[in-house]
Scaffold this motif. Structure first.
Motif, PDB file in Angstrom:
ATOM      1  N   ALA A  42       0.832  -1.206   0.000  1.00 51.70           N
ATOM      2  CA  ALA A  42       0.000   0.000   0.000  1.00 51.70           C
ATOM      3  C   ALA A  42       0.864   1.252   0.000  1.00 51.70           C
ATOM      4  N   LYS A  43       1.958   1.233   0.763  1.00 52.25           N
ATOM      5  CA  LYS A  43       2.848   2.391   0.817  1.00 52.25           C
ATOM      6  C   LYS A  43       3.520   2.621  -0.536  1.00 52.25           C
ATOM      7  N   LYS A  44       3.944   1.531  -1.175  1.00 53.95           N
ATOM      8  CA  LYS A  44       4.571   1.642  -2.496  1.00 53.95           C
ATOM      9  C   LYS A  44       3.572   2.211  -3.507  1.00 53.95           C
ATOM     10  N   PHE A  45       2.323   1.716  -3.448  1.00 57.25           N
ATOM     11  CA  PHE A  45       1.298   2.202  -4.376  1.00 57.25           C
ATOM     12  C   PHE A  45       1.018   3.693  -4.152  1.00 57.25           C
ATOM     13  N   THR A  46       1.023   4.137  -2.887  1.00 55.29           N
ATOM     14  CA  THR A  46       0.815   5.551  -2.591  1.00 55.29           C
ATOM     15  C   THR A  46       1.877   6.400  -3.276  1.00 55.29           C
ATOM     16  N   LYS A  47       3.132   5.925  -3.248  1.00 53.34           N
ATOM     17  CA  LYS A  47       4.219   6.655  -3.900  1.00 53.34           C
ATOM     18  C   LYS A  47       4.018   6.702  -5.416  1.00 53.34           C
ATOM     19  N   PHE A  48       3.593   5.581  -6.003  1.00 53.83           N
ATOM     20  CA  PHE A  48       3.347   5.561  -7.442  1.00 53.83           C
ATOM     21  C   PHE A  48       2.223   6.528  -7.813  1.00 53.83           C
ATOM     22  N   ILE A  49       1.154   6.535  -7.015  1.00 56.14           N
ATOM     23  CA  ILE A  49       0.014   7.422  -7.287  1.00 56.14           C
ATOM     24  C   ILE A  49       0.451   8.878  -7.241  1.00 56.14           C
ATOM     25  N   ARG A  50       1.248   9.241  -6.230  1.00 58.73           N
ATOM     26  CA  ARG A  50       1.745  10.621  -6.132  1.00 58.73           C
ATOM     27  C   ARG A  50       2.588  10.983  -7.343  1.00 58.73           C
ATOM     28  N   GLU A  51       3.469  10.075  -7.746  1.00 59.66           N
ATOM     29  CA  GLU A  51       4.356  10.366  -8.875  1.00 59.66           C
ATOM     30  C   GLU A  51       3.554  10.526 -10.166  1.00 59.66           C
ATOM     31  N   ILE A  52       2.564   9.666 -10.392  1.00 61.24           N
ATOM     32  CA  ILE A  52       1.722   9.776 -11.591  1.00 61.24           C
ATOM     33  C   ILE A  52       0.951  11.094 -11.577  1.00 61.24           C
ATOM     34  N   THR A  53       0.403  11.441 -10.410  1.00 59.98           N
ATOM     35  CA  THR A  53      -0.374  12.670 -10.284  1.00 59.98           C
ATOM     36  C   THR A  53       0.475  13.907 -10.572  1.00 59.98           C
ATOM     37  N   ILE A  54       1.649  13.960  -9.956  1.00 61.60           N
ATOM     38  CA  ILE A  54       2.533  15.112 -10.158  1.00 61.60           C
ATOM     39  C   ILE A  54       3.028  15.164 -11.602  1.00 61.60           C
ATOM     40  N   ALA A  55       3.415  14.001 -12.152  1.00 62.62           N
ATOM     41  CA  ALA A  55       3.919  13.962 -13.528  1.00 62.62           C
ATOM     42  C   ALA A  55       2.857  14.455 -14.504  1.00 62.62           C
ATOM     43  N   ALA A  56       1.604  14.046 -14.279  1.00 66.77           N
ATOM     44  CA  ALA A  56       0.515  14.491 -15.158  1.00 66.77           C
ATOM     45  C   ALA A  56       0.247  15.972 -14.982  1.00 66.77           C
ATOM     46  N   ARG A  57       0.340  16.470 -13.754  1.00 65.25           N
ATOM     47  CA  ARG A  57       0.093  17.896 -13.487  1.00 65.25           C
ATOM     48  C   ARG A  57       1.154  18.762 -14.160  1.00 65.25           C
ATOM     49  N   VAL A  58       2.421  18.303 -14.110  1.00 68.23           N
ATOM     50  CA  VAL A  58       3.535  19.097 -14.633  1.00 68.23           C
ATOM     51  C   VAL A  58       3.638  19.006 -16.149  1.00 68.23           C
ATOM     52  N   GLY A  59       3.479  17.784 -16.684  1.00 65.18           N
ATOM     53  CA  GLY A  59       3.743  17.584 -18.108  1.00 65.18           C
ATOM     54  C   GLY A  59       2.570  17.166 -18.956  1.00 65.18           C
ATOM     55  N   GLY A  60       1.354  17.129 -18.369  1.00 70.31           N
ATOM     56  CA  GLY A  60       0.181  16.734 -19.135  1.00 70.31           C
ATOM     57  C   GLY A  60      -0.119  15.259 -19.016  1.00 70.31           C
ATOM     58  N   GLY A  61      -1.343  14.877 -19.375  1.00 76.09           N
ATOM     59  CA  GLY A  61      -1.812  13.511 -19.145  1.00 76.09           C
ATOM     60  C   GLY A  61      -1.560  12.528 -20.261  1.00 76.09           C
ATOM     61  N   ILE A 109       2.627   9.497 -24.025  1.00 76.94           N
ATOM     62  CA  ILE A 109       3.496   9.528 -25.203  1.00 76.94           C
ATOM     63  C   ILE A 109       4.291  10.832 -25.246  1.00 76.94           C
ATOM     64  N   ALA A 110       3.636  11.937 -24.863  1.00 82.68           N
ATOM     65  CA  ALA A 110       4.287  13.248 -24.909  1.00 82.68           C
ATOM     66  C   ALA A 110       4.944  13.615 -23.583  1.00 82.68           C
ATOM     67  N   ASN A 111       4.803  12.761 -22.574  1.00 76.16           N
ATOM     68  CA  ASN A 111       5.295  13.068 -21.227  1.00 76.16           C
ATOM     69  C   ASN A 111       6.154  11.899 -20.722  1.00 76.16           C
ATOM     70  N   PRO A 112       7.480  11.944 -20.968  1.00 79.47           N
ATOM     71  CA  PRO A 112       8.346  10.827 -20.587  1.00 79.47           C
ATOM     72  C   PRO A 112       8.305  10.501 -19.092  1.00 79.47           C
ATOM     73  N   ARG A 113       8.203  11.534 -18.262  1.00 76.01           N
ATOM     74  CA  ARG A 113       8.149  11.276 -16.817  1.00 76.01           C
ATOM     75  C   ARG A 113       6.895  10.483 -16.455  1.00 76.01           C
ATOM     76  N   LEU A 114       5.772  10.839 -17.049  1.00 76.04           N
ATOM     77  CA  LEU A 114       4.522  10.128 -16.795  1.00 76.04           C
ATOM     78  C   LEU A 114       4.611   8.695 -17.317  1.00 76.04           C
ATOM     79  N   ARG A 115       5.205   8.529 -18.490  1.00 73.27           N
ATOM     80  CA  ARG A 115       5.359   7.202 -19.077  1.00 73.27           C
ATOM     81  C   ARG A 115       6.168   6.287 -18.152  1.00 73.27           C
ATOM     82  N   LEU A 116       7.233   6.836 -17.562  1.00 77.99           N
ATOM     83  CA  LEU A 116       8.064   6.067 -16.644  1.00 77.99           C
ATOM     84  C   LEU A 116       7.285   5.723 -15.374  1.00 77.99           C
ATOM     85  N   ALA A 117       6.531   6.685 -14.856  1.00 75.57           N
ATOM     86  CA  ALA A 117       5.760   6.440 -13.631  1.00 75.57           C
ATOM     87  C   ALA A 117       4.715   5.352 -13.848  1.00 75.57           C
ATOM     88  N   ILE A 118       4.051   5.376 -14.990  1.00 81.08           N
ATOM     89  CA  ILE A 118       3.046   4.348 -15.296  1.00 81.08           C
ATOM     90  C   ILE A 118       3.709   2.989 -15.463  1.00 81.08           C
TER      91      ILE A 118
END
Length: 240
Positions: A19-38, A41-50
């Motif tokens: 659960a703790k690991k998943f919380t970290k993944f959720i935060r990273e996906i959320t921040i990556a999408a907020r910073v670079g878009g959802g 394909i166009a957001n390498p950070r989001l692609r890595l987080a997913i």
């Protein structure tokens, strides 16, 4: 004679870690999408987080909800990214990446972890220059040394920057942008690494042993226990 933890106790502990690991993944996906878009394909950070979340068997529905929060379609929380830098036992360089809705709480927790485990919190930029963001894909070929040539061939054809071989392990290094492509090339070739990630790779390592190594392990463990901590990077060379 003492008894170890029950099967239920071990399962509950494992569930809590998951659960703790998943919380970290959720935060990273959320921040990556907020910073670079959802769009991954166009957001390498989001692609890595997913990719990390899927590798850890997070459901696509959970990933989608995190994405929507990041792009403003779901409930939002004022989470910010902060990196703290400092020194561990023996002058080891340490960087702590956090995501928090309360920086005052987070810095107090991180400072306490350093001070109680033989280290001290430094200023911004005090150790970051010692690290480079790098993709790492690690293979264990101790029982299959004949695979070394194939791993090197796939790595170089896929655009890896370097391939290091030592003591039965191969470390394939990539740029952050080419990491997922190189990783996919290995998957297509049927080559499974023992570990892979985009990391902050230190230029040099500081060897620790004895009490200093024990203290450093305690510092790392304490930092990783903190809810606001996403990643801990260091340049300690610790005994196995």
């Amino acid at each position: 004679m003492g008894r170890g933890p029950s099967i239920e106790g071990r399962k509950n502990a494992a569930d809590a870690q998951k659960a703790k690991k998943f919380t970290k993944f959720i935060r990273e996906i959320t921040i990556a999408a907020r910073v670079g878009g959802g769009d991954p394909i166009a957001n390498p950070r989001l692609r890595l987080a997913i990719d990390k979340a899927l590798t850890a068997n997070m459901t696509k529905d959970t990933i989608e909800r995190a994405l929507k929060r990041g792009t403003g379609e779901g409930a939002t929380e004022q989470v910010v990214e902060i990196r703290y830098e400092g020194y561990g036992p023996g002058g080891v360089a340490v960087m702590v990446d956090c995501m928090t809705d309360n920086p005052t709480r987070t810095v107090a927790d991180v400072r306490a972890a350093f001070s109680r485990n033989g280290g001290n919190l430094g200023t911004s930029g005090s150790v970051a220059f010692q690290f480079t963001k790098t993709g790492e894909i690690i293979f264990d070929i101790r029982e299959t040394p004949a695979l070394e040539e194939k791993i090197m061939e796939v790595a170089l054809e896929a655009g890896a920057d370097d391939v290091l071989s030592e003591d039965g392990f191969i470390d394939v290094l990539t740029s952050p942008d080419s990491y997922l492509g190189v990783k996919a090339a290995f998957e297509k070739a049927g080559l499974a690494p023992i570990d892979s990630d985009v990391v902050m790779r230190p230029a040099t390592r500081a060897a620790l042993d004895g009490e200093a190594a024990a203290q450093m392990n305690k510092l790392i463990a304490r930092l990783e226990e903190l809810d606001d901590v996403q990643d801990v990077h260091h340049n300690a060379d610790l005994p196995a």
